[in-house]
Design a protein around this motif. Structure first.
Motif, PDB file in Angstrom:
ATOM      1  N   LYS A   1      14.195  17.888  47.355  1.00 33.16           N
ATOM      2  CA  LYS A   1      12.724  17.983  47.294  1.00 33.16           C
ATOM      3  C   LYS A   1      12.167  17.486  45.963  1.00 33.16           C
ATOM      4  CE  LYS A   1      12.834  22.278  50.008  1.00 33.16           C
ATOM      5  NZ  LYS A   1      12.604  23.744  49.876  1.00 33.16           N
ATOM      6  N   LEU A   2      13.032  17.354  44.977  1.00 28.84           N
ATOM      7  CA  LEU A   2      12.587  17.014  43.622  1.00 28.84           C
ATOM      8  C   LEU A   2      12.883  15.559  43.245  1.00 28.84           C
ATOM      9  CD1 LEU A   2      13.852  20.287  41.880  1.00 28.84           C
ATOM     10  CD2 LEU A   2      11.531  19.785  42.669  1.00 28.84           C
ATOM     11  N   GLU A   3      13.416  14.788  44.194  1.00 31.00           N
ATOM     12  CA  GLU A   3      13.700  13.376  43.930  1.00 31.00           C
ATOM     13  C   GLU A   3      12.402  12.574  43.769  1.00 31.00           C
ATOM     14  OE1 GLU A   3      17.761  13.043  46.669  1.00 31.00           O
ATOM     15  OE2 GLU A   3      15.979  11.888  47.176  1.00 31.00           O
ATOM     16  N   LEU A   4      12.479  11.561  42.929  1.00 28.05           N
ATOM     17  CA  LEU A   4      11.392  10.582  42.793  1.00 28.05           C
ATOM     18  C   LEU A   4      11.868   9.261  43.393  1.00 28.05           C
ATOM     19  CD1 LEU A   4      10.302  11.255  39.091  1.00 28.05           C
ATOM     20  CD2 LEU A   4       9.057  11.939  41.166  1.00 28.05           C
ATOM     21  N   THR A   5      11.103   8.711  44.323  1.00 22.12           N
ATOM     22  CA  THR A   5      11.465   7.427  44.935  1.00 22.12           C
ATOM     23  C   THR A   5      11.194   6.281  43.966  1.00 22.12           C
ATOM     24  OG1 THR A   5       9.263   7.053  45.840  1.00 22.12           O
ATOM     25  CG2 THR A   5      10.795   8.353  47.195  1.00 22.12           C
ATOM     26  N   GLU A   6      11.696   5.105  44.313  1.00 22.81           N
ATOM     27  CA  GLU A   6      11.435   3.921  43.485  1.00 22.81           C
ATOM     28  C   GLU A   6       9.938   3.661  43.380  1.00 22.81           C
ATOM     29  OE1 GLU A   6      12.739  -0.798  43.164  1.00 22.81           O
ATOM     30  OE2 GLU A   6      13.716   0.518  44.612  1.00 22.81           O
ATOM     31  N   ALA A   7       9.217   3.794  44.497  1.00 20.73           N
ATOM     32  CA  ALA A   7       7.767   3.577  44.483  1.00 20.73           C
ATOM     33  C   ALA A   7       7.060   4.589  43.587  1.00 20.73           C
ATOM     34  CB  ALA A   7       7.211   3.653  45.908  1.00 20.73           C
ATOM     35  N   MET A   8       7.519   5.841  43.608  1.00 20.34           N
ATOM     36  CA  MET A   8       6.928   6.868  42.746  1.00 20.34           C
ATOM     37  C   MET A   8       7.167   6.547  41.275  1.00 20.34           C
ATOM     38  SD  MET A   8       7.981  10.196  45.043  1.00 20.34           S
ATOM     39  CE  MET A   8       7.114  11.517  44.211  1.00 20.34           C
TER      40      MET A   8
ATOM     41  N   LYS B   1       7.443   3.599  39.938  1.00 22.97           N
ATOM     42  CA  LYS B   1       6.538   2.508  39.550  1.00 22.97           C
ATOM     43  C   LYS B   1       5.123   3.025  39.338  1.00 22.97           C
ATOM     44  CE  LYS B   1       9.214  -1.157  41.811  1.00 22.97           C
ATOM     45  NZ  LYS B   1       9.279  -2.124  42.935  1.00 22.97           N
ATOM     46  N   GLU B   2       4.708   3.959  40.176  1.00 22.20           N
ATOM     47  CA  GLU B   2       3.369   4.541  40.044  1.00 22.20           C
ATOM     48  C   GLU B   2       3.259   5.343  38.740  1.00 22.20           C
ATOM     49  OE1 GLU B   2       0.266   7.008  42.932  1.00 22.20           O
ATOM     50  OE2 GLU B   2       2.164   6.260  43.737  1.00 22.20           O
ATOM     51  N   LEU B   3       4.303   6.068  38.403  1.00 20.27           N
ATOM     52  CA  LEU B   3       4.287   6.872  37.174  1.00 20.27           C
ATOM     53  C   LEU B   3       4.350   5.990  35.929  1.00 20.27           C
ATOM     54  CD1 LEU B   3       6.603   9.843  38.213  1.00 20.27           C
ATOM     55  CD2 LEU B   3       4.101   9.769  38.167  1.00 20.27           C
ATOM     56  N   ILE B   4       5.118   4.917  35.985  1.00 19.83           N
ATOM     57  CA  ILE B   4       5.175   3.971  34.859  1.00 19.83           C
ATOM     58  C   ILE B   4       3.784   3.377  34.610  1.00 19.83           C
ATOM     59  CG2 ILE B   4       6.082   1.721  34.132  1.00 19.83           C
ATOM     60  CD1 ILE B   4       8.723   2.569  35.594  1.00 19.83           C
ATOM     61  N   ALA B   5       3.110   3.016  35.684  1.00 26.02           N
ATOM     62  CA  ALA B   5       1.753   2.465  35.558  1.00 26.02           C
ATOM     63  C   ALA B   5       0.795   3.507  34.981  1.00 26.02           C
ATOM     64  CB  ALA B   5       1.256   1.978  36.919  1.00 26.02           C
ATOM     65  N   HIS B   6       0.943   4.755  35.397  1.00 26.13           N
ATOM     66  CA  HIS B   6       0.056   5.811  34.902  1.00 26.13           C
ATOM     67  C   HIS B   6       0.327   6.083  33.418  1.00 26.13           C
ATOM     68  CE1 HIS B   6      -2.896   8.920  35.703  1.00 26.13           C
ATOM     69  NE2 HIS B   6      -2.169   9.764  34.978  1.00 26.13           N
ATOM     70  N   CYS B   7       1.583   6.021  33.004  1.00 25.68           N
ATOM     71  CA  CYS B   7       1.899   6.168  31.585  1.00 25.68           C
ATOM     72  C   CYS B   7       1.235   5.064  30.760  1.00 25.68           C
ATOM     73  CB  CYS B   7       3.412   6.134  31.370  1.00 25.68           C
ATOM     74  SG  CYS B   7       4.256   7.667  31.806  1.00 25.68           S
ATOM     75  N   ALA B   8       1.284   3.839  31.269  1.00 26.07           N
ATOM     76  CA  ALA B   8       0.635   2.726  30.559  1.00 26.07           C
ATOM     77  C   ALA B   8      -0.866   2.972  30.435  1.00 26.07           C
ATOM     78  CB  ALA B   8       0.908   1.415  31.295  1.00 26.07           C
TER      79      ALA B   8
ATOM     80  N   ILE C   1      20.732   4.647  36.965  1.00 25.33           N
ATOM     81  CA  ILE C   1      20.656   3.891  35.707  1.00 25.33           C
ATOM     82  C   ILE C   1      20.244   2.446  35.985  1.00 25.33           C
ATOM     83  CG2 ILE C   1      22.025   2.952  33.797  1.00 25.33           C
ATOM     84  CD1 ILE C   1      21.413   5.922  33.461  1.00 25.33           C
ATOM     85  N   ASN C   2      20.849   1.839  37.006  1.00 27.79           N
ATOM     86  CA  ASN C   2      20.522   0.449  37.332  1.00 27.79           C
ATOM     87  C   ASN C   2      19.055   0.294  37.716  1.00 27.79           C
ATOM     88  OD1 ASN C   2      23.161  -0.298  36.821  1.00 27.79           O
ATOM     89  ND2 ASN C   2      23.784  -0.271  38.973  1.00 27.79           N
ATOM     90  N   MET C   3      18.512   1.274  38.429  1.00 27.45           N
ATOM     91  CA  MET C   3      17.095   1.206  38.782  1.00 27.45           C
ATOM     92  C   MET C   3      16.228   1.277  37.531  1.00 27.45           C
ATOM     93  SD  MET C   3      14.901   3.351  41.641  1.00 27.45           S
ATOM     94  CE  MET C   3      14.983   4.960  40.847  1.00 27.45           C
ATOM     95  N   LEU C   4      16.571   2.158  36.604  1.00 26.76           N
ATOM     96  CA  LEU C   4      15.793   2.272  35.369  1.00 26.76           C
ATOM     97  C   LEU C   4      15.897   0.995  34.540  1.00 26.76           C
ATOM     98  CD1 LEU C   4      16.707   5.963  34.484  1.00 26.76           C
ATOM     99  CD2 LEU C   4      14.500   5.131  35.344  1.00 26.76           C
ATOM    100  N   VAL C   5      17.068   0.366  34.543  1.00 26.49           N
ATOM    101  CA  VAL C   5      17.227  -0.922  33.856  1.00 26.49           C
ATOM    102  C   VAL C   5      16.285  -1.957  34.463  1.00 26.49           C
ATOM    103  CG1 VAL C   5      18.807  -2.861  33.476  1.00 26.49           C
ATOM    104  CG2 VAL C   5      19.604  -0.522  33.091  1.00 26.49           C
TER     105      VAL C   5
END
Length: 247
Positions: A72-79, A81-88, A104-108
């Motif tokens: 229930k606490l996982e963040l998807t790839e789309a989530m 990207k949305e959070l990275i944009a909100h941080c910016a 790790i590969n996804m974060l890279v």
């Protein structure tokens, strides 16, 4: 020396993207340098029958297996990207701990330049070597580990391509929350003296006093969990700062 402040949102979003965005807003308003989440896949992280930790049992449904809670606490790839944009948008750095090689590969792929090794992976040599090959800045958390295990982890990172000068070791006591009597900040100084690395503190105590003491003793990084509200359901809320405390 300036201390890097990491506001650890972790899994305190409870799987809700809107709560995650509110946590970013709070971290930015508090003046933190980075807001950190956790990137994992429950199936890869824990076995099906793995029980919850004692602290998780007191703050979540005791009958629910750990894997079901984590799912229930996982963040998807789309989530992500949305959070990275909100941080910016909020002018705060996005950061996440990847708990497995795929994460790790996804974060890279998102361009992340700093990688946090959580305490539970400090003896995971394939994982350490994978991060070491990246040659990026690394934060190594040490909860429950021995000095020999810390040394082995640093060596694995170095031998794979990450110089010791790019590794910061965080002293950490694995309890949520940590009684002040169990903090032992001198361990942070011992780690710095033995391994010649920058050190910091991952703080699971209540309040901010131990973080202040850690900075006085030379912590270059402070990581502190925070939440919208300590009474929310979930494994980490009770050991987290509320917004006014984070600020």
């Amino acid at each position: 020396m300036r201390t890097l402040i990491i506001a650890e949102a972790g899994v305190n979003h409870n799987g809700d993207i809107e709560i995650a965005k509110k946590l970013i807003d709070i971290a930015a308003a508090a003046g933190a340098d980075l807001v950190k989440f956790q990137t994992f896949n429950a199936e890869r992280l824990v076995t099906e029958g793995a029980p919850k930790a004692d602290y998780q049992k007191t703050s979540t449904d005791n009958s629910e297996p750990q894997r079901a809670m984590l799912r229930k606490l996982e963040l998807t790839e789309a989530m992500h990207k949305e959070l990275i944009a909100h941080c910016a948008l909020r002018h705060i750095g996005f950061f996440s701990t990847g708990f497995d090689i795929e994460s790790i590969n996804m974060l890279v792929s998102f361009g992340q330049e700093l990688f946090k090794i959580p305490s539970g992976e400090i003896t995971n040599l394939p994982y350490l070597r994978h991060i070491g090959k990246l040659g990026k800045e690394v934060i190594l958390s040490t909860g429950m580990s021995s000095m020999d295990e810390i040394e082995n982890a640093i060596n694995a990172l170095e031998e794979s391509g990450t110089p010791r000068s790019r590794i910061t070791v965080l002293h950490c006591t694995t309890a949520y929350p940590v009684p002040m009597s169990d903090v032992n900040l001198r361990a942070m100084q011992s780690i710095r003296a033995k391994f010649g690395v920058d050190v910091g503190y991952s703080d699971h105590t209540l309040g901010i006093e131990i973080s202040l003491a850690a900075v006085a003793l030379g912590a270059s990084i402070i990581e502190k969990h925070f939440t919208l509200d300590r009474t929310l359901p979930g494994p980490d809320h009770k050991a987290s700062l509320e917004p006014n405390e984070l600020k």
